[in-house]
Structure formats: C-alpha cells, structure tokens
Design a protein around this motif. Structure first.
Motif, PDB file in Angstrom:
ATOM      1  N   MET A   1       0.815  -1.215   0.000  1.00  0.00           N
ATOM      2  CA  MET A   1       0.000   0.000   0.000  1.00  0.00           C
ATOM      3  C   MET A   1       0.850   1.267   0.000  1.00  0.00           C
ATOM      4  SD  MET A   1      -3.085  -1.058  -0.270  1.00  0.00           S
ATOM      5  CE  MET A   1      -2.520  -2.512  -1.155  1.00  0.00           C
ATOM      6  N   ALA A   2       2.018   1.217   0.640  1.00  0.00           N
ATOM      7  CA  ALA A   2       2.877   2.405   0.638  1.00  0.00           C
ATOM      8  C   ALA A   2       3.326   2.730  -0.783  1.00  0.00           C
ATOM      9  CB  ALA A   2       4.084   2.188   1.542  1.00  0.00           C
ATOM     10  N   PHE A   3       3.622   1.698  -1.558  1.00  0.00           N
ATOM     11  CA  PHE A   3       4.014   1.902  -2.950  1.00  0.00           C
ATOM     12  C   PHE A   3       2.849   2.483  -3.740  1.00  0.00           C
ATOM     13  CE2 PHE A   3       4.356   0.580  -7.360  1.00  0.00           C
ATOM     14  CZ  PHE A   3       5.667   0.878  -7.672  1.00  0.00           C
ATOM     15  N   ALA A   4       1.666   1.900  -3.610  1.00  0.00           N
ATOM     16  CA  ALA A   4       0.509   2.394  -4.352  1.00  0.00           C
ATOM     17  C   ALA A   4       0.175   3.827  -3.966  1.00  0.00           C
ATOM     18  CB  ALA A   4      -0.701   1.488  -4.093  1.00  0.00           C
ATOM     19  N   ARG A   5       0.245   4.124  -2.687  1.00  0.00           N
ATOM     20  CA  ARG A   5      -0.080   5.470  -2.217  1.00  0.00           C
ATOM     21  C   ARG A   5       0.885   6.511  -2.765  1.00  0.00           C
ATOM     22  NH1 ARG A   5      -2.290   7.677   2.837  1.00  0.00           N
ATOM     23  NH2 ARG A   5      -2.650   5.554   3.618  1.00  0.00           N
ATOM     24  N   SER A   6       2.153   6.128  -2.877  1.00  0.00           N
ATOM     25  CA  SER A   6       3.189   7.114  -3.172  1.00  0.00           C
ATOM     26  C   SER A   6       3.589   7.187  -4.638  1.00  0.00           C
ATOM     27  CB  SER A   6       4.439   6.805  -2.334  1.00  0.00           C
ATOM     28  OG  SER A   6       4.129   6.810  -0.961  1.00  0.00           O
ATOM     29  N   VAL A   7       3.462   6.104  -5.367  1.00  0.00           N
ATOM     30  CA  VAL A   7       3.991   6.056  -6.732  1.00  0.00           C
ATOM     31  C   VAL A   7       2.882   6.107  -7.789  1.00  0.00           C
ATOM     32  CG1 VAL A   7       5.381   4.693  -8.354  1.00  0.00           C
ATOM     33  CG2 VAL A   7       6.048   4.837  -5.956  1.00  0.00           C
ATOM     34  N   ALA A   8       1.700   5.579  -7.463  1.00  0.00           N
ATOM     35  CA  ALA A   8       0.628   5.499  -8.460  1.00  0.00           C
ATOM     36  C   ALA A   8       0.104   6.880  -8.837  1.00  0.00           C
ATOM     37  CB  ALA A   8      -0.516   4.640  -7.937  1.00  0.00           C
ATOM     38  N   ASP A   9      -0.311   6.983 -10.090  1.00  0.00           N
ATOM     39  CA  ASP A   9      -1.088   8.143 -10.531  1.00  0.00           C
ATOM     40  C   ASP A   9      -2.576   7.912 -10.303  1.00  0.00           C
ATOM     41  OD1 ASP A   9       1.057   9.784 -11.890  1.00  0.00           O
ATOM     42  OD2 ASP A   9       1.258   7.917 -13.011  1.00  0.00           O
ATOM     43  N   TRP A  10      -2.973   6.642 -10.345  1.00  0.00           N
ATOM     44  CA  TRP A  10      -4.387   6.277 -10.229  1.00  0.00           C
ATOM     45  C   TRP A  10      -4.461   4.933  -9.532  1.00  0.00           C
ATOM     46  CZ3 TRP A  10      -8.149   9.609 -11.097  1.00  0.00           C
ATOM     47  CH2 TRP A  10      -9.466   9.174 -11.264  1.00  0.00           C
ATOM     48  N   VAL A  11      -5.441   4.757  -8.667  1.00  0.00           N
ATOM     49  CA  VAL A  11      -5.608   3.518  -7.918  1.00  0.00           C
ATOM     50  C   VAL A  11      -6.997   2.949  -8.202  1.00  0.00           C
ATOM     51  CG1 VAL A  11      -5.671   2.448  -5.628  1.00  0.00           C
ATOM     52  CG2 VAL A  11      -4.021   4.256  -6.108  1.00  0.00           C
ATOM     53  N   VAL A  12      -7.033   1.649  -8.509  1.00  0.00           N
ATOM     54  CA  VAL A  12      -8.280   0.941  -8.773  1.00  0.00           C
ATOM     55  C   VAL A  12      -8.457  -0.116  -7.692  1.00  0.00           C
ATOM     56  CG1 VAL A  12      -9.524  -0.549 -10.405  1.00  0.00           C
ATOM     57  CG2 VAL A  12      -8.088   1.329 -11.256  1.00  0.00           C
ATOM     58  N   VAL A  13      -9.628  -0.142  -7.065  1.00  0.00           N
ATOM     59  CA  VAL A  13      -9.937  -1.128  -6.029  1.00  0.00           C
ATOM     60  C   VAL A  13     -10.876  -2.168  -6.631  1.00  0.00           C
ATOM     61  CG1 VAL A  13     -10.770  -1.509  -3.678  1.00  0.00           C
ATOM     62  CG2 VAL A  13      -9.805   0.720  -4.317  1.00  0.00           C
ATOM     63  N   MET A  14     -10.480  -3.449  -6.555  1.00  0.00           N
ATOM     64  CA  MET A  14     -11.292  -4.534  -7.102  1.00  0.00           C
ATOM     65  C   MET A  14     -11.725  -5.499  -6.003  1.00  0.00           C
ATOM     66  SD  MET A  14      -9.561  -5.627 -10.775  1.00  0.00           S
ATOM     67  CE  MET A  14     -10.803  -6.921 -10.973  1.00  0.00           C
ATOM     68  N   GLU A  15     -12.884  -6.099  -6.222  1.00  0.00           N
ATOM     69  CA  GLU A  15     -13.355  -7.197  -5.378  1.00  0.00           C
ATOM     70  C   GLU A  15     -14.379  -7.995  -6.175  1.00  0.00           C
ATOM     71  OE1 GLU A  15     -14.429  -7.850  -0.780  1.00  0.00           O
ATOM     72  OE2 GLU A  15     -15.805  -6.505  -1.811  1.00  0.00           O
ATOM     73  N   ASN A  16     -14.317  -9.324  -6.028  1.00  0.00           N
ATOM     74  CA  ASN A  16     -15.282 -10.210  -6.691  1.00  0.00           C
ATOM     75  C   ASN A  16     -15.389  -9.951  -8.193  1.00  0.00           C
ATOM     76  OD1 ASN A  16     -15.941 -11.485  -4.238  1.00  0.00           O
ATOM     77  ND2 ASN A  16     -17.462  -9.900  -3.758  1.00  0.00           N
ATOM     78  N   GLY A  17     -14.250  -9.703  -8.814  1.00  0.00           N
ATOM     79  CA  GLY A  17     -14.231  -9.542 -10.260  1.00  0.00           C
ATOM     80  C   GLY A  17     -14.762  -8.232 -10.773  1.00  0.00           C
ATOM     81  N   GLN A  18     -14.950  -7.265  -9.895  1.00  0.00           N
ATOM     82  CA  GLN A  18     -15.486  -5.967 -10.300  1.00  0.00           C
ATOM     83  C   GLN A  18     -14.648  -4.837  -9.731  1.00  0.00           C
ATOM     84  OE1 GLN A  18     -19.522  -6.654  -8.667  1.00  0.00           O
ATOM     85  NE2 GLN A  18     -20.263  -6.401 -10.771  1.00  0.00           N
ATOM     86  N   VAL A  19     -14.753  -3.658 -10.355  1.00  0.00           N
ATOM     87  CA  VAL A  19     -14.124  -2.454  -9.822  1.00  0.00           C
ATOM     88  C   VAL A  19     -15.061  -1.861  -8.786  1.00  0.00           C
ATOM     89  CG1 VAL A  19     -13.326  -0.119 -10.339  1.00  0.00           C
ATOM     90  CG2 VAL A  19     -12.802  -1.992 -11.911  1.00  0.00           C
ATOM     91  N   LEU A  20     -14.593  -1.781  -7.541  1.00  0.00           N
ATOM     92  CA  LEU A  20     -15.393  -1.151  -6.488  1.00  0.00           C
ATOM     93  C   LEU A  20     -15.377   0.366  -6.631  1.00  0.00           C
ATOM     94  CD1 LEU A  20     -14.543  -3.061  -3.166  1.00  0.00           C
ATOM     95  CD2 LEU A  20     -16.608  -3.235  -4.557  1.00  0.00           C
ATOM     96  N   GLU A  21     -14.180   0.913  -6.715  1.00  0.00           N
ATOM     97  CA  GLU A  21     -14.032   2.352  -6.914  1.00  0.00           C
ATOM     98  C   GLU A  21     -12.616   2.628  -7.391  1.00  0.00           C
ATOM     99  OE1 GLU A  21     -13.953   4.987  -3.437  1.00  0.00           O
ATOM    100  OE2 GLU A  21     -14.135   3.210  -2.159  1.00  0.00           O
TER     101      GLU A  21
END
Length: 291
Positions: A229-249
């Motif tokens: 999560m530290a990498f995603a928080r700091s390096v990503a331009d955009w974050v996608v959250v998935m669960e059960n084969g779908q994009v949550l947000e």
C-alpha cells in the motif's frame, strides 16, 4: 458492516473534487495506451473471475490495482497480455485489440512486458542468458547487440556484477530483478506487474520496489497489482480497487487512501494497513508531489 455510502461528509472531501479528477483524466487528448472495456472472464469451472471490468492507463501513467485476494486482479493482467481469453468486452493496447492467438497476438504481446509473482527464469541459464533470450529469439537481434542490451538492463536493475550467475545463486529479490530486466530488454511500451514482491523475503522487497519506482519516474506505463500500500499510495497516478471480479471504486491515491467512498474499501485498507509491515531494507522514501 457499515453501509457502502458516500464518505465525503465524514472526511470533508468534496465529491466535486472526485468528479474533477475523473474529468481531468478523461480529458487527455491522446487515447489510452491500455484500454479495458467491460471485460468478462468465466472459467470452465463456472467461476466468474471478471465481471464487467473497465479501466484504462494513459502513456506514462502508473495504475495500481488493489483489493483482497481472489478479486480477479491477476486474471485481469493475464487477459491484458493475451495469456487468457475474455468472454465479453474488449482490451485495446495502442489502439489494437488484444487476441490470445495468432500473429497479431504475438505482436501486441511484444509491446507489453510482464513480471509474474514467481520469477519464471530458466534455471539452467545465467542471468545474462535469461535477459538475452527474448531479443535473440523473438526480435532476432544480432548476438553482439543482444549481449550489449542484456548487460545494459542488468545494470539498470543493479545486477551488472551478476551477469554470469545462475538463478540458484541469486536471492529472490535478485531473481525478480533479472525478470524485470528480461521484460525491459524487449523494450515494451508498458509493463504489467503481478504481485512482483509477494514471493520475496521481507528484506528483499525494497530491492524490487526501488526498481519499479525508478521505472515510474522514467515514465514507463505500468499496471501494478500489489498489496504494497505504501508503494501504491506514493507512486501510483491512479488507484483501482477490485473485489469479486469488479471495480469497487477508483481515484487518485489521495482520495482512495484518505477518503474512500465505500465502506468495503475502508475495511480492506484498514486490514492491510494495520497488518505487520515488511522490513523492506533499502526501500527508498517516496516523495510524491501533492495532488
């Protein structure tokens, strides 16, 4: 369980800010380099791994895909690379539709480097030979140019002195860096990372994350499935959250990590961010500019 309702009132985050983030991203004059449109994937067992997933990455963007295990994240990357078929929807890379078989599939796959959870190195070949194999057999490059290129990318991941080592003589972090060098040697337009640090000892996680951070800073387009999560928080331009084969947000790292809309996202982040953190020796401090 908390209802999955808008969290803006609790955090002070203006929902209009979220819409502005979305509009800015969609307003890019250039079409996305990777465009995933309403993709479904059902396995022969009946399991629906992907259920209408849509997301995209512009040239130079780092998109991190997070979520609990079994969300379909790894399946999605394999579909982007044409390693698995899709049942509905489409995936475009550079404007061309991804196929599983045929000449066009091979051509598109050359544009995408993929780094797997396991290192997938040839155990009987040196680090140099592992990195050289693709350019030699797929790109048909001359032997002298192949070796020069392989040494260049081994040096890029900090392994210039390990060219003659066999995989068994390398640590897990070193093997994964060889795998990254091997992918880069094909000079892809984009890189896919499927939990690239999950098989590593905590002490070597930082070695790999540092290389990935360097690629991001150099403008490499990246889809990154990660539990870091530290990498995603700091390096990503955009974050996608998935669960059960779908994009949550989805949203900027600032919004996803500081003001997620959904209770399910908050619960997931609370669990992973309060889990014992790996002691990633050598992991550099990330200095992401404010959103």
């Amino acid at each position: 369980m908390t209802n999955d309702t808008d969290h803006g009132a609790e955090t002070g985050r203006d929902p209009n800010d979220d819409r502005r983030d979305d509009r800015r991203r969609h307003a890019n004059d250039e079409p996305p380099l990777i465009n995933i449109e309403n993709v479904f994937r059902r396995y022969p067992t009946g399991v629906e791994a992907l259920r209408g997933v849509s997301l995209f990455a512009h040239e130079g963007e780092v998109v991190c895909i997070i979520g609990p295990s079994g969300s379909g994240k790894s399946t999605l990357l394999r579909c982007v690379n044409g390693l698995e078929p899709i049942d509905r929807g489409r995936i475009l890379v550079g404007g061309r539709e991804v196929r599983v078989k045929g000449r066009e599939a091979r051509e598109i796959r050359r544009q995408i480097g993929m780094v797997f959870q396991s290192f997938e190195l040839f155990p009987h070949m040196t680090a140099l030979s592992n990195v050289s194999e693709g350019p030699r057999t797929v790109l048909r490059m001359p032997r002298d140019k192949v070796e020069a290129r392989a040494r260049e990318f081994l040096a890029k991941v900090g392994l210039a002195d390990k060219a003659d080592a066999l995989p068994a003589q390398l640590s897990g972090g070193q093997q994964q860096r060889v795998a990254i060098a091997r992918a880069l040697a094909m000079q892809p337009r984009a890189m896919l990372f499927d939990e690239a640090t999950s098989a590593l000892d905590p002490e070597t996680v930082g070695e790999v994350l540092n290389v990935m951070q360097q690629l991001a800073q150099e403008g490499m387009t990246m889809l990154v499935v990660t539990h870091e999560m530290a990498f995603a928080r700091s390096v990503a331009d955009w974050v996608v959250v998935m669960e059960n084969g779908q994009v949550l947000e989805e949203g900027t790292p600032k919004r996803i990590f500081e003001a997620p809309r959904l209770a399910r996202t908050r619960e997931f982040l609370q669990r992973v961010e309060h889990a014992p953190a790996p002691t990633a020796q050598g992991l550099q401090a990330y200095n992401r500019p404010p959103d």
